[in-house]
Design an enzyme around this catalytic site. Structure first.
Site, PDB file in Angstrom:
ATOM      1  N   ILE A  22       0.848  -1.203   0.000  1.00 61.73           N
ATOM      2  CA  ILE A  22       0.000   0.000   0.000  1.00 61.73           C
ATOM      3  C   ILE A  22       0.877   1.243   0.000  1.00 61.73           C
ATOM      4  CG2 ILE A  22      -1.977  -1.068   1.168  1.00 61.73           C
ATOM      5  CD1 ILE A  22      -1.104   0.646   3.668  1.00 61.73           C
ATOM      6  N   ASP A  23       2.152   1.109   0.420  1.00 59.32           N
ATOM      7  CA  ASP A  23       3.035   2.276   0.546  1.00 59.32           C
ATOM      8  C   ASP A  23       3.487   2.836  -0.802  1.00 59.32           C
ATOM      9  OD1 ASP A  23       2.818   1.751   3.194  1.00 59.32           O
ATOM     10  OD2 ASP A  23       4.938   1.389   3.570  1.00 59.32           O
ATOM     11  N   GLN A  66      -6.302   1.104   6.791  1.00 60.36           N
ATOM     12  CA  GLN A  66      -5.892   1.413   5.408  1.00 60.36           C
ATOM     13  C   GLN A  66      -5.582   0.173   4.584  1.00 60.36           C
ATOM     14  OE1 GLN A  66      -2.857   4.932   5.765  1.00 60.36           O
ATOM     15  NE2 GLN A  66      -3.144   3.954   7.728  1.00 60.36           N
ATOM     16  N   ARG A  67      -5.337  -0.935   5.238  1.00 59.15           N
ATOM     17  CA  ARG A  67      -4.950  -2.148   4.513  1.00 59.15           C
ATOM     18  C   ARG A  67      -6.091  -3.140   4.347  1.00 59.15           C
ATOM     19  NH1 ARG A  67       0.669  -3.838   7.003  1.00 59.15           N
ATOM     20  NH2 ARG A  67      -0.479  -5.713   7.525  1.00 59.15           N
TER      21      ARG A  67
HETATM   22  O1  F6P Z   1       4.738  -1.815   4.393  1.00 62.66           O
HETATM   23  C1  F6P Z   1       3.377  -1.735   4.509  1.00 62.66           C
HETATM   24  C2  F6P Z   1       2.972  -1.342   5.900  1.00 62.66           C
HETATM   25  O2  F6P Z   1       1.577  -1.221   5.887  1.00 62.66           O
HETATM   26  C3  F6P Z   1       3.665  -0.091   6.429  1.00 62.66           C
HETATM   27  O3  F6P Z   1       3.114   1.069   5.948  1.00 62.66           O
HETATM   28  C4  F6P Z   1       3.513  -0.289   7.921  1.00 62.66           C
HETATM   29  O4  F6P Z   1       4.489   0.411   8.643  1.00 62.66           O
HETATM   30  C5  F6P Z   1       3.701  -1.744   8.059  1.00 62.66           C
HETATM   31  O5  F6P Z   1       3.305  -2.344   6.847  1.00 62.66           O
HETATM   32  C6  F6P Z   1       2.937  -2.325   9.223  1.00 62.66           C
HETATM   33  O6  F6P Z   1       3.268  -3.658   9.347  1.00 62.66           O
HETATM   34  P1  F6P Z   1       2.572  -4.653  10.375  1.00 62.66           P
HETATM   35  O7  F6P Z   1       1.305  -5.136   9.731  1.00 62.66           O
HETATM   36  O8  F6P Z   1       3.558  -5.721  10.552  1.00 62.66           O
HETATM   37  O9  F6P Z   1       2.279  -3.884  11.617  1.00 62.66           O
END
Ligand code: F6P
Length: 366
Positions: A143-144, A292-293
């Site tokens: 997503i970044d 956001q994900r």
């Molecule tokens: O790299 C994608 C991302 O969503 C980053 O923006 C964020 O810092 C990280 O993954 C979060 O990861 P996790 O799901 O391990 O907390």
């Protein structure tokens, strides 16, 4: 006759559109009578596990999944075969290289080709396995949007849409209470989500990793707005943003078995910094985090993900191993994994996007 096997897996953080890629691969492969599609559960962990956790994909399993968030194959950021975390009896952790064992397992399973859907870390694994003789294709995911070899990754625009919808809601409450509202979005190293959201939402300030901020300039910008009588301000900050000369705010120290340091919470730090620098306004913070994900991908991301899936399988047919599918200049193309993993896609401070953002009055606090 035994069918040729292509193994699909999703690694690293999840991202809207992963299921649409899986479905694209499956549907395209189904047109070839001599191929079948297998899925490794939880990235390469499914292959490395004893017994293995690998499933055969069927029309029933992939039907309608393109509209669903997450990944039917599950994922992890704790399964890097190059540096696999293993807990010892005394509770401490050590990292071991499991790639030889993984390559052997792939052979035992009769895997002809692998499609690895993942971000920069996953594609570094793809490259290492390719160098060990694995027939592998990469599909970029994050997503970044911080992968340099592709103009966009699927999931990014969905994340921007979610962030913009949230931002719009925060604007009305900021306005009603004459408050400064800080919204924190994801973006560890690159400020793409923050920048796009700031432009779409009409933020007053946008703080991103690529442009370290001067807290006094941020306060001045807010004060100017209050003096004009508008009496509220909305800030978008990327989780990896930092003040000039300062460090990125880490939520927790990196645990041995985790792939990356956990970020998140910089909105609260900024809130304190603003107060300390003399900001008189009332401030509130909102950290969007994993919202956001999650959830259903927007149409653009479903389409991009589907094109990536279809192309990735066609790359298997054409034996274009050691390459990654990408999207450049409105075309689906390919790039070597080596090139794809050599640099990041950072926001260019001199780009038109930044210039246009400044043009509509957005301050970067610099
Ligand atoms: O790299 C994608 C991302 O969503 C980053 O923006 C964020 O810092 C990280 O993954 C979060 O990861 P996790 O799901 O391990 O907390």
């Amino acid at each position: 006759m035994d069918k040729k096997k292509v193994l699909v897996l999703t690694g690293g953080g999840d991202c809207p559109g992963l299921n649409a890629v899986i479905r694209g691969i499956f549907k395209r492969a189904k047109k070839e009578k001599d191929w079948e599609v297998l899925g490794s559960i939880e990235a390469f962990n499914g292959v490395m596990k004893e017994p293995v956790d690998v499933v055969r994909l069927t029309s029933k399993k992939v039907a309608g999944i393109h509209i669903k968030g997450g990944t039917i194959l599950k994922t992890t950021n704790k399964g890097n075969p190059l540096s696999y975390p293993v807990q010892k009896e005394d509770g401490t952790w050590e990292n071991i290289d499991k790639t030889d064992m993984l390559v052997e397992r792939l052979k035992q399973l009769g895997i002809e080709a692998v499609i690895n859907i993942g971000g920069d870390g996953s594609q570094l694994i793809s490259q290492a396995l390719y160098e060990k003789g694995v027939n592998i294709i990469g599909v970029p995911k994050t997503i970044d949007n911080d992968l340099s070899a592709t103009d966009f990754t699927f999931g990014f625009r969905t994340a921007v849409q979610i962030a913009t919808d949230s931002f719009d809601k925060l604007v009305t409450t900021a306005e009603s209470h004459h408050r400064v509202m800080i919204m924190e979005v994801m973006g560890r190293d690159a400020g793409w989500i923050a920048l796009h959201t700031a432009i779409a939402g009409g933020a007053e300030l946008c703080l991103i990793p690529e442009i370290p901020y001067d807290i006094h300039k941020v306060v001045n910008h807010i004060n100017k707005r209050y003096k004009k009588g508008k009496g509220f301000a909305n800030i978008v900050i990327a989780e990896g943003a930092k003040p000039k000369g300062g460090e990125v705010f880490q939520k927790e120290a990196k645990l041995k078995h985790e792939e990356h340091v956990r970020l998140g919470g910089v909105a609260y730090l900024l809130s304190r910094q603003l107060k300390d620098a003399g900001c008189q306004a009332e401030i509130r913070e909102a950290v969007l985090g994993h919202v956001q994900r999650g959830g259903t991908p927007i149409a653009f991301d479903r389409i991009l993900a589907t094109l990536f899936g279809v192309k990735a399988f066609e790359m298997v047919l054409d034996r274009e191993f050691g390459n990654m599918v990408c999207y450049r200049g409105n075309k689906i193309c390919t790039v070597s994994l080596k090139e794809a993993t050599s640099t990041y896609n950072f926001v260019d401070k001199d780009s038109y996007l930044i210039k246009a953002a400044r043009g509509v009055g957005i301050s970067f606090g610099d």
